[in-house]
Each structure stands twice: as structure tokens, then as C-alpha cells.
Design a protein around this motif. Sequence first.
Motif: not given
Length: 343
Positions: A61, A178-179, A202-204, A211, A213, A232, A242
Motif C-alpha cells: 500500500e 488495505s483494511e 496493505s500497510s499494517e 492479527t 487482518k 505488506n 507496519a
Amino acid sequence: MTYAAVAMQMTARSVAPGATRDTQRESMLRHLTDVTGQIRGATAFITQYGGAPVRLAVLPEYLFTSYPIRTGISAFAEVAAWDMRGPEYDALGKAAQDLNLFLAGNAYERDPHFPGLYFQTSFIVAPSGEIVLRYRRINSMFAPTPHDVWSKYLDIYGLDGVFPVARTEIGNLAAIASEEILYPEIARAHALRGAEIFVHSSSEIGGPRRTHKMIAKQARAFENLAYVVSANTAGIDGYASADGNSMVVDWKGQVLAEAGAGETYTAFADIDLDGLRTARRKPGMTNYLARQRTEVFAAAYAAATVHPAGSLLDGDIARVPDRAHFIETQESIISRLAKEGLI
């Protein structure tokens, strides 16, 4: 048909303080050159490792800008958001051609129909260099979405432009941003349009324990009988969070490969397209996609309104909000739902 997909876990670069549109564009294009080299190295290793040819690479992301944490919406759109036919996409097309694969990623993008705004956009570029999919994130906490300008967006792009599916030689591809992996409706809407492989930028926050996600990636895979290729970030420059747990999940919900922390391409696995299609066409209790009774749920959804559509439209004009708008809107929604006894 079997091929390899790789989730490229890379460090996102933030927009430099004081950047102009020209300096930021130069920075992003240099970064894209570096990314192309990293993908080339990854695909060479995977092939030498004994894997199938790599036909799909997914980037994290907002890899080229990070997120606009302290910048107003119009200011960030002016400095860092991509144009729909801009040089960034030209460069991605050249990279996809040179690498001979489908290249998926995520960026903030300007749309001439909505001046002053940006949309967080997931894209897929084919080996021909053509953009074959452009998906704008629907659920976002602090950024404009198509739902915020809903009636005008539908007039321009239609529902096919809201939930696009790219039918390609490596399968039917769709994007989840992402989310949004936490919202089953997003994946299901794509699956009902034929999506077989979800690319998830994503960036998590990662870690050794599962988690929300991570759990959701497996759930979205098996409930839709689809692959999830989730890339990610390997952190964001200047931040320590992240990072980690990029993965490839098969249509049974099994994690085929998962990365640890740091920049890596160890989250790669074979995509068995024929196996997936066989499973989708076989009657049985585990064919969750074919067992859907959509009319029942359509009626329930039609009778409920949670987040109102078109909150940024004044007639046919999209206004540019400050970031407080999004919190204030959510506060009013929570208050209304509480009064109605729904929460």
C-alpha cells in the motif's frame, strides 16, 4: 494453469517535507526504478529456486508516498497524487513489459472529475503495459472515497467501475485495499463478478500472533474460494511500524507462504488456477460461493443505512473537506445508531 505470485514486502517512502510536484515525481520515478530491480531479482531467485514462472507481483500500500498524515487533502493531491494518465503509470507499464508479468500496487490518485480530491487507488498493469484494473477504496477513515461522491461517481463510472474485475490469462483479478480486507462485502462483491484472485496491498502492524487482518485474509479466501496475495510494507521510512507478514493464501484458507519482518520476497507461492476452478464447480458443503442466497441479504442491506452516501456532494459539485469531517461524520453516525437502539 500454474504460475507463481509474489508479495513484494518493501519499505514505503514518505513525501519529503517541502516537496513540490516536480521533486516528488522525480523521487517516485527513481523509486520505481529501484522497485523494478528488486522485482527482477525476486523473480530470478524464485525461478532458480524451482518455482513456476512468476506472472504476478503485488506491491504494498502507498509504497511511493506513505500516507498523508499532516497534509491537507488538496495540498497532498497537488504534490503527491498520481494523474490517471500520468508518467508514473507509464513507468509502471514499462516495468510490467520488461518483467513480463502483471504488476499490482496502490497509490493516491487524482481524478479530473473531482478536482481537489484524491482517491486511494489499487491498480493492476498487464505485461502489455496496459492498466487493466483501477479500483478505488470504498472504506477509508480519513480520505475521500467514491461513496462520498456516490451519485456522481456512479453516473461517471457505473457499478462496474466501483467493483472492477480484470479477466486475464492468469485468472480473474480483483483488488482489495488495505483494511478493506476486514469488510467481507468488498471481497464478496468482487467474487460475485467472477474474481478468482484478490491482490491486497496493505500497510499494517505485523507480529507472531494472528492479527485481525491476518485472520481476515484467510477468511476472505475460503469464503469466496479465491486466492489472496497480500503485500505488506516493510515499515515506512522514519517509522518502525507496519512491517511483516505478507502472505499468499489459497482458496481453502491455507497460508502457502508468509514473510517475516523487513524487506523480502519470501511470500511467494504457486497459483493453481485449474484447481481453484475445479473446486468452484464442484457441488458440496464447502462450495460457499455457490451456496449464497443473495436476495435475502440484499433486502436486509437495502433496509439499513449506516454511513450516508454522498457526504461530500453539494448538488453535482464535490467539495474538499478538512480531515475533521471524517471524524465528525462518524460521530454523528454512532449517535444516530445509538438513538435507534442499533448499537
